[in-house]
Design an enzyme around this catalytic site. Structure first.
Site, mmCIF file in Angstrom:
data_model
loop_
_atom_site.group_PDB
_atom_site.id
_atom_site.type_symbol
_atom_site.label_atom_id
_atom_site.label_comp_id
_atom_site.label_asym_id
_atom_site.label_seq_id
_atom_site.Cartn_x
_atom_site.Cartn_y
_atom_site.Cartn_z
ATOM 1 N N ASP A 1 2.226 5.138 -7.254
ATOM 2 C CA ASP A 1 2.454 5.133 -5.567
ATOM 3 C C ASP A 1 2.941 7.282 -5.837
ATOM 4 O O ASP A 1 1.952 7.197 -4.610
ATOM 5 C CB ASP A 1 3.872 4.189 -5.129
ATOM 6 C CG ASP A 1 3.625 3.453 -5.382
ATOM 7 O OD1 ASP A 1 2.171 3.046 -6.056
ATOM 8 O OD2 ASP A 1 4.254 2.042 -5.633
ATOM 9 N N VAL B 1 0.970 -1.401 0.031
ATOM 10 C CA VAL B 1 -0.001 0.064 0.352
ATOM 11 C C VAL B 1 0.660 1.883 0.032
ATOM 12 O O VAL B 1 0.460 2.437 0.432
ATOM 13 C CB VAL B 1 -1.007 -0.249 1.468
ATOM 14 C CG1 VAL B 1 -2.176 -1.340 0.582
ATOM 15 C CG2 VAL B 1 -0.206 0.261 2.272
#
Length: 380
Positions: free
Chosen positions: A170, A123
């Site tokens: 990201d 994540v």
């Protein structure tokens, strides 16, 4: 104690003064579009509520001191080159290096970091750290640095300074996401569109299922996938696999002799199309209908790109059996988290189904939480 208060308290206990401010940057999950970023394709991430918070202030002497709630000792460094600072602090030192390489005068600073972004879960805890530090330094130094330029600098820190061959998704998600929206990013042009993704209005939720399998690019497998894609693009005579359309897929596959390469190409081309189809559905408010696209994405990652593992496959299967509209692994693969699109009142039942499936296989219990799209990097 919140992450923000932890960062502020750590700053006071370490440096004996109050920070000039607090800056936060979130982790992210990718709703759909896996491994498409370095193929100049399309991705659709959204920001998580979990975040890295940087408490920061300027300092009179040159250099930077960074401390973190996941490290025992502060790290102090001056202007540096790749390889000079290692470990977790390299992500912060890399941001300073990237800013200086871009011609900015980076303010000397003291920074303490606190985080509730799961590490190793896919994540983007590293991008959140980079984005929080970059946002803090840009504000402290009054740098003329538009938000649109910031993801590329954070990515350069990770690619060149840290040495991780990530795409730009990201950092873009951590910096540019907005609450209640998913970030539709064209990884070639870097154009973004904020796509409505109001789960609460439809009584829906995205359940995040952390398989608690460390998200690792096992034995260089991430790099191997990237190399295979780049070689396929060379053979096909296109700048990147993004230039192979869904309509042209079969013709492209006919030009490739290697069966493994054919599967890799099929994933990228079909995944790009799934992102475009998902965006079209979300623009028209048809959130539930993206479920089958999510599930098809997982099957493609499992069968064609071969980046899933047993624990994420089991989580997907259990969530679907419990009534999820769709489910898929998110992140680079070989572990990490699964996303399940569910009715908001089904979170407990879906979690129980996954936990039971894990217990039957003697897997470590998963960790779950419901997520709604949050804001990107900002001063608190």
């Amino acid at each position: 104690m919140t992450v923000a208060s932890s960062a502020a308290a750590a700053f006071h206990s370490t440096f004996g003064t109050e920070p000039a401010g607090l800056w936060a940057a979130p982790g992210r999950v990718n709703l759909i579009g896996e491994h498409t970023d370095y193929n100049d394709g399309f991705v659709l991430p959204f920001a998580l509520p979990q975040q890295v918070v940087a408490a920061a202030a300027g300092r009179d002497e040159p250099g930077w001191t960074i401390c973190s709630d996941f490290a025992e000792e502060p790290v102090t460094f001056g202007s540096s080159a790749p390889g000079d600072v290692e470990g977790w602090a390299a992500y912060a030192a890399g941001v300073v290096w990237a800013l200086e390489e871009a011609g900015f005068t980076v303010p000397p600073a003291r920074i303490t970091l606190a985080s509730d972004v799961p590490v190793g879960a896919g994540v983007s805890s590293s991008a959140a750290l980079e984005s929080a530090v970059l946002t803090a330094l840009a504000d402290l130094g009054g740098l003329d640095l538009p938000v649109a330029r910031r993801p590329a600098l954070a990515q350069r820190a990770e690619n060149v300074y840290v040495g991780a061959p990530t795409g730009i998704m990201d950092q873009s998600a951590s910096i540019r996401c907005e609450a209640g929206r998913a970030l539709f990013l064209d990884c070639r042009s870097l154009e973004v569109e904020q796509i409505p993704f109001d789960l609460a209005a439809e009584s829906l939720a995205v359940l995040i299922i952390n398989s608690n399998t460390p998200h690792q690019h096992v034995d260089g497998e991430y790099g191997a996938r990237r190399k295979s894609c780049e070689e396929a693009a060379r053979i096909l005579g296109v700048p990147a696999l993004r230039d192979v359309t869904a309509d042209g897929l079969e013709a492209a596959l006919g030009k490739l002799d290697d069966e493994v390469m054919r599967r890799r190409v099929r994933h990228i081309v079909t995944e790009n199309q799934r992102v475009l189809d998902t965006v079209a559905l979300l623009r028209s408010g048809r959130i539930r209908e993206i479920g089958p696209l999510m599930t098809a994405s997982h099957a493609s990652m499992r069968d064609d790109f071969e980046i899933t593992v047993d624990r994420v496959d089991v989580a997907v299967e259990a969530a679907l059996a419990a009534g999820a509209y769709g489910a898929r692994m998110t992140g680079g693969g070989f572990g990490g988290c699964v996303l399940a699109l569910i009715d908001a009142d089904r979170a407990e039942a879906t979690t129980a189904a996954v936990e039971q499936a894990y217990a039957e296989r003697s897997f470590t219990a998963p960790t779950t939480w419901s997520a709604i799209p949050g804001p990107g990097a900002r001063r608190l």
